[in-house]
Design a protein around this motif. Structure first.
Motif, mmCIF file in Angstrom:
data_model
loop_
_atom_site.group_PDB
_atom_site.id
_atom_site.type_symbol
_atom_site.label_atom_id
_atom_site.label_comp_id
_atom_site.label_asym_id
_atom_site.label_seq_id
_atom_site.Cartn_x
_atom_site.Cartn_y
_atom_site.Cartn_z
ATOM 1 N N GLY A 196 33.039 -18.554 9.199
ATOM 2 C CA GLY A 196 33.389 -17.292 8.559
ATOM 3 C C GLY A 196 32.437 -16.834 7.482
ATOM 4 N N VAL A 197 31.276 -17.478 7.346
ATOM 5 C CA VAL A 197 30.338 -17.084 6.296
ATOM 6 C C VAL A 197 28.915 -17.407 6.732
ATOM 7 N N ASN A 198 27.991 -16.562 6.326
ATOM 8 C CA ASN A 198 26.566 -16.864 6.472
ATOM 9 C C ASN A 198 26.164 -17.642 5.224
ATOM 10 N N PRO A 199 25.999 -18.964 5.325
ATOM 11 C CA PRO A 199 25.776 -19.755 4.113
ATOM 12 C C PRO A 199 24.422 -19.512 3.470
ATOM 13 N N TYR A 200 23.453 -19.046 4.248
ATOM 14 C CA TYR A 200 22.120 -18.800 3.694
ATOM 15 C C TYR A 200 22.130 -17.564 2.799
ATOM 16 N N LEU A 201 22.834 -16.501 3.262
ATOM 17 C CA LEU A 201 22.922 -15.276 2.467
ATOM 18 C C LEU A 201 24.178 -15.238 1.614
ATOM 19 N N ALA B 259 32.627 -14.516 18.760
ATOM 20 C CA ALA B 259 32.331 -14.211 17.358
ATOM 21 C C ALA B 259 31.434 -15.292 16.764
ATOM 22 N N ILE B 260 30.245 -15.433 17.328
ATOM 23 C CA ILE B 260 29.262 -16.415 16.857
ATOM 24 C C ILE B 260 27.897 -15.737 16.843
ATOM 25 N N TRP B 261 27.154 -15.937 15.739
ATOM 26 C CA TRP B 261 25.849 -15.293 15.592
ATOM 27 C C TRP B 261 24.780 -16.312 15.213
ATOM 28 N N SER B 262 23.559 -16.037 15.633
ATOM 29 C CA SER B 262 22.469 -16.990 15.432
ATOM 30 C C SER B 262 21.942 -16.956 14.006
ATOM 31 N N SER B 263 21.800 -18.137 13.405
ATOM 32 C CA SER B 263 21.199 -18.231 12.073
ATOM 33 C C SER B 263 19.697 -18.461 12.155
ATOM 34 N N LYS B 264 19.156 -18.546 13.377
ATOM 35 C CA LYS B 264 17.721 -18.758 13.495
ATOM 36 C C LYS B 264 16.947 -17.493 13.139
ATOM 37 N N MET B 265 17.585 -16.327 13.331
ATOM 38 C CA MET B 265 16.873 -15.079 13.056
ATOM 39 C C MET B 265 17.540 -14.249 11.972
ATOM 40 N N TRP B 266 18.855 -14.307 11.900
ATOM 41 C CA TRP B 266 19.545 -13.605 10.804
ATOM 42 C C TRP B 266 19.790 -14.639 9.709
ATOM 43 N N ARG B 267 18.793 -14.818 8.866
ATOM 44 C CA ARG B 267 18.883 -15.864 7.862
ATOM 45 C C ARG B 267 18.370 -15.401 6.507
ATOM 46 N N THR B 268 17.187 -14.825 6.449
ATOM 47 C CA THR B 268 16.520 -14.628 5.158
ATOM 48 C C THR B 268 16.447 -13.179 4.710
ATOM 49 N N ALA B 269 17.240 -12.310 5.289
ATOM 50 C CA ALA B 269 17.327 -10.942 4.784
ATOM 51 C C ALA B 269 18.679 -10.379 5.173
#
Length: 641
Positions: free
Chosen positions: A378-383, A409-419
Motif C-alpha cells: 500500500g505504499v511506495n517506500p522509496y518515495l 493492483a501491483i506496480w513496478s518499483s524498477k522504473m517508478w522509484r526516483t521521481a
C-alpha cells in the motif's frame, strides 16, 4: 549503452535511415542539409571518428523520428507482456492474450527504429573501413563497437520476429530498398554471431577512453553466448525451427558456455550486494551492469526537449491514482512465486492497499503464510507515497478493477522509484534517473547455468543458481548494512528535502520523513533461510505439475523473479523452451465471468486466461507496412492468411 558524450552534428548520420521501413519512394532522399558535411570529414582524425560513432549509439535511445517510447514500447510489450507476468489495460491488453498482429503500431515503430540504427551502423562501418586517417588501434576498437551495436539491433529483431532481412555493411534501404528475409535461421544467426565474435576479439574489458556505456568485450561475449543458445534452440525444438540437429545444438551450447565462462572468470563483474538498489541513482554503472542504457544520468535534469527524459517511465509504470497512466501492472501469480525472505519481490514492486485481501490468508500467497510486508503493502517506500493517496474510494484500493477493466493492483518499483509521478511531476520534478538493463551479470549466470545443465554439468549449474539466490535473500548484505546505508540512503533524504513536504506531511498522500536513518527496504537477510535450489524446485515442479525437467523449471522461475519488467524475460524463457509450460501451469486457462464491477473475478486473486496459447506466435508478425513496401519479405507462418 552510451550516454551522449559529444553533440553529434554530422548531417550524414543524422539522415541515415530516415523513412524506414523499406522504402522506394523519392521522398526518402528529400532530406534537409544532405550535403553540408562531407563524409570523409568524419574520418579525418581519431577524435572525429569517435564522435561519428555517436550517430549509431544515438539509436539506442528514444527518438522522435522512429519511436519516442523506445525502451518501453515495443520492448516491454514484446519482452515481458507475452509471459503474462506483466499486464496492461486498454488496447495494450492484447499483448497479454496473443492478440497482437501485423498492424500493431508498436511492432512497426520498433522495426523502423532498429533498422534505422542498422543502416547507420552499415554506412559508418563501410566508411571507417575505407578511411586512411584513423589509426589502426582506434579503427579496430571503433569497428568492434560498431559491429557490437549492430549485433545488438539485429539481436532484438531476431529474438522478436524470427527470420528478418539482413542488411550487410554498406547496405541501407536507400541502395537496397527490397530484400528477402534470411532463408534459414542458421544464415541469420551466423551473421549476428560473426558481429559479436569480431567485437569480442577487437574490444577490451574496459570501455574505450573510460566512457561507460560503450560496447565492451563483456557485452559482446554476453550477446555472443546468447546467440549461440538461440541458434541451438532453432536447430532443435524451437517454434518455427528449420530442422533437428541435436549434435550441433550441443556444440553450440558448449560455445555459449565458453563465452559465459570468460565473463565469469574475468573478475570484471560481480553482483551488487543488494538487489533492491539496482535501480537507484547510486547504482549507475554498477558492478553487475554489462549493457545498460542510462536515462537522465547524473545531474541531467529532465526537460521536454530532452528525448531521454521523454521516455516517461514513471508515468507509464506508476499507480494511476498517484499520477500514473496504467500502462503496466504485475500479476499476483508472479507476486506469489517468491519464497519467504526473497528480497527481490520487495525490491521489484509495490501493491495497492487492497481491502478485499486478508493479508493473513495463505490462499492469496500459497508459497508461505503471512505475506504481509509493511514496507511495500500500500505504499511506495522509496518515495514514501501512499498508493491511491489513502483515499477510501480510490479504485487503487480495489483488487482488480480500474477504469472499467480488471488489472492487478501491483506496480513496478524498477522504473517508478526516483521521481514522483504526481507531486511536482509536471513542473521541476521531472528528473528520473533510470537504468534500462539489457544485460547484467545474472543474465550471464542463468544462461551459463542452463548451458551447464544441457551439457551434463549439473553441479556447476546448481552452483550458479544458489549463488544468485543467496544475493536474493540478502546474504551478501549481511555485515555491510551500514556501508550500504551510507551509500544508498543519502539520495532519498536529499530527494525528500527537494520535494519540500514539511515535517513528514501527508499532503497528496505522501509521508516524506525529512531525515531517514534506514534504507526504504532495510539491508540484511534478517536470518532468512535459503533453501537449496534443487530441493526447492523439485518440490515446486511436483506441486505445480510442470512438464519440464527440474533444472529448466529452476532456471526459468529464477528468471521470472530476477527479470520482471526487464526486456530479456520472454526471449530468455522462449529460447529455453519453457514458455508453453510456464503459461499452462502458472496461468491455467479459466472460464470466469469478467463483466462488470461486481463480477466474480473481483474476489479471485488470479489472472483469467481464456485463450489457447500458441508457441508459434512467440515469433511476432512482420509489420504489414514492411510486407507492402518490401515484396521480397514474407510473413511468419502463424500470421499468414
Amino acid at each position: 549503452m552510451k550516454t551522449r558524450y559529444y553533440i553529434f552534428s554530422a548531417a550524414l548520420l543524422s539522415m541515415m535511415g530516415l523513412g524506414l521501413t523499406s522504402c522506394d519512394n523519392e521522398e526518402f532522399l528529400d532530406v534537409d542539409q544532405y550535403d553540408n558535411i562531407a563524409i570523409n570529414a568524419m574520418f579525418e582524425s581519431d577524435a572525429n571518428a569517435k564522435k561519428g560513432l555517436n550517430g549509431v549509439y544515438d539509436m539506442c535511445f528514444p527518438n522522435d523520428s522512429y519511436d519516442g517510447d523506445w525502451g518501453f514500447k515495443p520492448n516491454l510489450f514484446t519482452g515481458c507482456h507475452p509471459t503474462i507476468d506483466t499486464q496492461a489495460t486498454g488496447w495494450d491488453k492484447d499483448w497479454n492474450s496473443q492478440n497482437w498482429n501485423a498492424s500493431s503500431s508498436e511492432l512497426l515503430n520498433g522495426w523502423k527504429h532498429v533498422y534505422a540504427g542498422i543502416c547507420r551502423a552499415n554506412d559508418y562501418l563501410e566508411a571507417l573501413a575505407n578511411s586512411e586517417n584513423v589509426s589502426s588501434d582506434v579503427k579496430n576498437k571503433l569497428t568492434g563497437e560498431g559491429r557490437a551495436v549492430r549485433g545488438f539491433f539485429y539481436h532484438w529483431l531476431a529474438t522478436t520476429f524470427g527470420r528478418v532481412p539482413m542488411l550487410a555493411t554498406g547496405e541501407n534501404y536507400s541502395n537496397t530498398p527490397q530484400k528477402a528475409r534470411a532463408e534459414t535461421y542458421t544464415e541469420m544467426w551466423d551473421f549476428i554471431i560473426e558481429d559479436f565474435k569480431a567485437a569480442s576479439e577487437l574490444l577490451d574489458w574496459q570501455p574505450m577512453d573510460g566512457q561507460y556505456g560503450r560496447a565492451t568485450k563483456g557485452m559482446a561475449l554476453a550477446f555472443l553466448g546468447d546467440c549461440y543458445m538461440w541458434k541451438a534452440y532453432r536447430l532443435t525444438d524451437g517454434a518455427n525451427g528449420q530442422q533437428t540437429d541435436a549434435a550441433q545444438a550441443q556444440q553450440l551450447y558448449q560455445q555459449a558456455a565458453t563465452c559465459f565462462k570468460q565473463i565469469l572468470d574475468s573478475n570484471v563483474y560481480h553482483l551488487n550486494e543488494s538487489f533492491t538498489t539496482l535501480w537507484d541513482p547510486a547504482s549507475a554503472w554498477g558492478p553487475e551492469a554489462i549493457w545498460v542504457e542510462q536515462l537522465d544520468e547524473g545531474n541531467n535534469w529532465g526537460k521536454w526537449d530532452n528525448l531521454t527524459s521523454k521516455l516517461m517511465l514513471k508515468w507509464y509504470t506508476a499507480c494511476p491514482d498517484n499520477g500514473g497512466w496504467g500502462s503496466l501492472y504485475l500479476s499476483w501469480e508472479w507476486y506469489s512465486s517468491y519464497e519467504k525472505g526473497d528480497k527481490r519481490r520487495a525490491g521489484s514492486c509495490y501493491t495497492g492497499a487492497v481491502p478485499q485481501i486478508d493479508p493473513n490468508n495463505p490462499a492469496y500467497d500459497p508459497q508461505y503464510e503471512g505475506w504481509y510486508e509493511p514496507a511495500v503493502y500500500g505504499v511506495n517506500p522509496y518515495l514514501q507515497e501512499v498508493l491511491g493517496k489513502g483515499i477510501e474510494s480510490s479504485q487503487t484500493r480495489q483488487f482488480h478493477f480500474f477504469n472499467g477493466e480488471w488489472a492487478p493492483a501491483i506496480w513496478s518499483s524498477k522504473m517508478w522509484r526516483t521521481a514522483s509521478a504526481d507531486y511536482k511531476s509536471w513542473g521541476d520534478g521531472h528528473w528520473s534517473p533510470t537504468p534500462i538493463y539489457w544485460k547484467r551479470l545474472p543474465n550471464v549466470m542463468l544462461d551459463y547455468a542452463e548451458c551447464c545443465f544441457r551439457l551434463g554439468q549439473d553441479t556447476e549449474g546448481w552452483k550458479q543458481i544458489n549463488t544468485l539466490r543467496n544475493r536474493a535473500f540478502g546474504k551478501l548484505e549481511d555485515g555491510k548494512e551500514q556501508a550500504l546505508t551510507d551509500k544508498y540512503l543519502p539520495y532519498y533524504n536529499q530527494f525528500a528535502d527537494w520535494v519540500g513536504r514539511e515535517d513528514g506531511s501527508t499532503a497528496n498522500g505522501g509521508l516524506f520523513l525529512k531525515t531517514r536513518t534506514e534504507y526504504p527496504i532495510p539491508f540484511g537477510s534478517n536470518g532468512a533461510e535459503v533453501a537449496d535450489a534443487q530441493t526447492y524446485y523439485t518440490a515446486l515442479k511436483a506441486a505445480k505439475g510442470f512438464d519440464s525437467p527440474v533444472w529448466k523449471v529452476a532456471v526459468n522461475e529464477e528468471r521470472r523473479k530476477e527479470f520482471n519488467c526487464e526486456w530479456s524475460l520472454r526471449p530468455d524463457m522462449q529460447k529455453s523452451g519453457y514458455m508453453a509450460d510456464h503459461v499452462a501451469h502458472n496461468y491455467p486457462k479459466r472460464d470466469i465471468d469478467q463483466s462488470g464491477e461486481n463480477a466474480p473475478i473481483r474476489n479471485i486473486p488470479w489472472t483469467v486466461r481464456t485463450y489457447d496459447y500458441n508457441d508459434m506466435k512467440m515469433d511476432m508478425p512482420i509489420p504489414q507496412d514492411e510486407i507492402l513496401k518490401n515484396p521480397l519479405c514474407d510473413q511468419n507462418p502463424a500470421y499468414r492468411q
